[in-house]
Design a protein around this motif. Structure first.
Motif, PDB file in Angstrom:
ATOM      1  N   ARG A 255      -3.164  63.555 -23.237  1.00 55.32           N
ATOM      2  CA  ARG A 255      -3.446  62.780 -24.433  1.00 55.32           C
ATOM      3  C   ARG A 255      -4.560  63.457 -25.207  1.00 55.32           C
ATOM      4  O   ARG A 255      -5.414  64.133 -24.664  1.00 55.32           O
ATOM      5  CB  ARG A 255      -3.844  61.340 -24.066  1.00 55.32           C
ATOM      6  CG  ARG A 255      -2.732  60.591 -23.332  1.00 55.32           C
ATOM      7  CD  ARG A 255      -3.212  59.211 -22.922  1.00 55.32           C
ATOM      8  NE  ARG A 255      -3.448  58.353 -24.065  1.00 55.32           N
ATOM      9  CZ  ARG A 255      -2.487  57.684 -24.697  1.00 55.32           C
ATOM     10  NH1 ARG A 255      -1.238  57.825 -24.325  1.00 55.32           N
ATOM     11  NH2 ARG A 255      -2.768  56.886 -25.709  1.00 55.32           N
ATOM     12  N   SER A 256      -4.535  63.304 -26.532  1.00 57.94           N
ATOM     13  CA  SER A 256      -5.512  63.975 -27.366  1.00 57.94           C
ATOM     14  C   SER A 256      -6.877  63.350 -27.191  1.00 57.94           C
ATOM     15  O   SER A 256      -7.019  62.176 -26.857  1.00 57.94           O
ATOM     16  CB  SER A 256      -5.094  63.879 -28.838  1.00 57.94           C
ATOM     17  OG  SER A 256      -5.053  62.541 -29.239  1.00 57.94           O
TER      18      SER A 256
ATOM     19  N   PRO B 149       0.954  67.456 -30.029  1.00 60.64           N
ATOM     20  CA  PRO B 149       1.745  66.457 -29.317  1.00 60.64           C
ATOM     21  C   PRO B 149       2.787  67.056 -28.401  1.00 60.64           C
ATOM     22  O   PRO B 149       3.274  66.397 -27.508  1.00 60.64           O
ATOM     23  CB  PRO B 149       2.396  65.654 -30.450  1.00 60.64           C
ATOM     24  CG  PRO B 149       2.408  66.586 -31.601  1.00 60.64           C
ATOM     25  CD  PRO B 149       1.193  67.430 -31.465  1.00 60.64           C
TER      26      PRO B 149
ATOM     27  N   ALA C 216     -10.241  61.603 -28.150  1.00 60.40           N
ATOM     28  CA  ALA C 216     -10.527  60.572 -29.133  1.00 60.40           C
ATOM     29  C   ALA C 216     -11.608  61.069 -30.077  1.00 60.40           C
ATOM     30  O   ALA C 216     -12.796  60.926 -29.819  1.00 60.40           O
ATOM     31  CB  ALA C 216     -10.963  59.281 -28.445  1.00 60.40           C
TER      32      ALA C 216
ATOM     33  N   ARG D 121       1.669  61.003 -30.992  1.00 56.87           N
ATOM     34  CA  ARG D 121       2.010  60.970 -29.567  1.00 56.87           C
ATOM     35  C   ARG D 121       1.095  60.046 -28.775  1.00 56.87           C
ATOM     36  O   ARG D 121       1.394  59.728 -27.628  1.00 56.87           O
ATOM     37  CB  ARG D 121       1.978  62.377 -28.976  1.00 56.87           C
ATOM     38  CG  ARG D 121       0.607  62.998 -28.794  1.00 56.87           C
ATOM     39  CD  ARG D 121       0.756  64.418 -28.266  1.00 56.87           C
ATOM     40  NE  ARG D 121      -0.519  65.086 -28.076  1.00 56.87           N
ATOM     41  CZ  ARG D 121      -1.208  65.075 -26.951  1.00 56.87           C
ATOM     42  NH1 ARG D 121      -0.760  64.392 -25.908  1.00 56.87           N
ATOM     43  NH2 ARG D 121      -2.351  65.712 -26.859  1.00 56.87           N
ATOM     44  N   ASP D 122      -0.019  59.636 -29.354  1.00 55.57           N
ATOM     45  CA  ASP D 122      -0.905  58.687 -28.682  1.00 55.57           C
ATOM     46  C   ASP D 122      -0.613  57.247 -29.078  1.00 55.57           C
ATOM     47  O   ASP D 122      -1.258  56.326 -28.579  1.00 55.57           O
ATOM     48  CB  ASP D 122      -2.368  59.003 -29.000  1.00 55.57           C
ATOM     49  CG  ASP D 122      -2.865  60.222 -28.232  1.00 55.57           C
ATOM     50  OD1 ASP D 122      -2.115  60.719 -27.373  1.00 55.57           O
ATOM     51  OD2 ASP D 122      -3.998  60.662 -28.490  1.00 55.57           O
ATOM     52  N   SER D 123       0.322  57.052 -30.001  1.00 55.20           N
ATOM     53  CA  SER D 123       0.635  55.710 -30.496  1.00 55.20           C
ATOM     54  C   SER D 123       1.716  55.062 -29.635  1.00 55.20           C
ATOM     55  O   SER D 123       2.468  55.745 -28.937  1.00 55.20           O
ATOM     56  CB  SER D 123       1.105  55.778 -31.951  1.00 55.20           C
ATOM     57  OG  SER D 123       0.138  56.402 -32.774  1.00 55.20           O
TER      58      SER D 123
END
Length: 249
Positions: free
Chosen positions: A32-33, A27, A35, A57-59
């Motif tokens: 963005r990571s 993060p 999926a 960090r994607d939330s």
């Protein structure tokens, strides 16, 4: 997963937190990571996935909803700790959990190993379980993690209030602190003596950030001392999981 500096158990910590080819999971890095599933993330060395946690960090939360994850790692000895506390999403109030995690000596946590490497894995696992009570244990990607069974469930509302009192959601990163005075320069030079690191992830509504302190006790600045106090708070919580017959380190 948070970024981790090489000052603390460089080989073990870097491997355990998935730095390297799995950088997309960190993060602290831009972007963005990917999926991918929890199992795939865990296999790639993401300890939060091993603990069945989403990528913070994607939330995105609604206003007023918060979550904090504190990673506490030492250069020697196992296990390291991960604390997660989330603000109330319903009438039940805030929730939390405390995990212990450690890299396996063999670097392989999934297949059964014979001989010396398998014995080292078992010895590491047995050492942890002889010290703390584990409610559950998960293994993937050369790492193991267990959710600690605490002798007395914390008042998570009070834990969250204590984190707020230490400004855990807003502390600056250590690298952003001024280094003008000689005391700070001297402290920086002796950081390696303690080899302790705390990395914090926070999500407040839609705002995500992460910061890290290495050996905060050696730094005179108030921000670093607050980071050290966060570490002490987590260590106090972890003592609730210690077995009564465990030897005092």
């Amino acid at each position: 997963m948070p970024r981790v500096r090489s000052a603390v158990r460089s080989a073990g910590i870097v491997a355990a937190l998935g730095i390297g080819a799995t950088g997309c999971l960190l993060p602290g890095l831009p972007g963005r990571s990917t999926a991918i599933s929890l199992a795939e993330r865990a296999e790639q060395g993401d300890i939060s996935a091993l603990a069945k946690m989403s990528v913070l960090r994607d939330s995105r939360f609604s206003s007023g909803q918060r979550e904090i994850r504190v990673w506490f790692a030492m250069a020697s000895g196992a296990p390291d700790l991960l604390l997660r506390v989330a603000s109330a999403r319903d009438a039940k109030g805030p929730s939390g959990e405390l995990w212990a995690w450690w890299p396996l000596p063999s670097g392989d946590g999934d297949r059964s190993l014979a001989g010396t490497e398998g014995a080292l894995n078992r010895r590491t696992r047995d050492s942890v379980q002889a010290t703390v009570n584990c409610a559950s244990l998960f293994r993937a990607g050369g790492n193991e993690a267990c959710r600690l069974r605490l002798k007395q469930e914390p008042d998570w509302k009070a834990v969250l209030a204590q984190l707020d009192s230490l400004r855990a959601f807003t502390l600056p990163d250590q690298d952003s602190l001024p280094r003008a005075d000689s005391l700070v320069r001297v402290a920086e030079q002796r950081r390696m003596s303690e080899n302790m690191m705390v990395t914090v992830e926070v999500l407040d509504g839609a705002v995500y950030r992460t910061y890290t302190y290495t050996n905060p006790r050696s730094l005179p600045r108030s921000e670093a001392q607050r980071a050290a106090a966060i570490v002490d708070m987590i260590a106090d919580l972890a003592r609730r999981a210690r077995r009564p017959d465990a030897r005092t380190p």
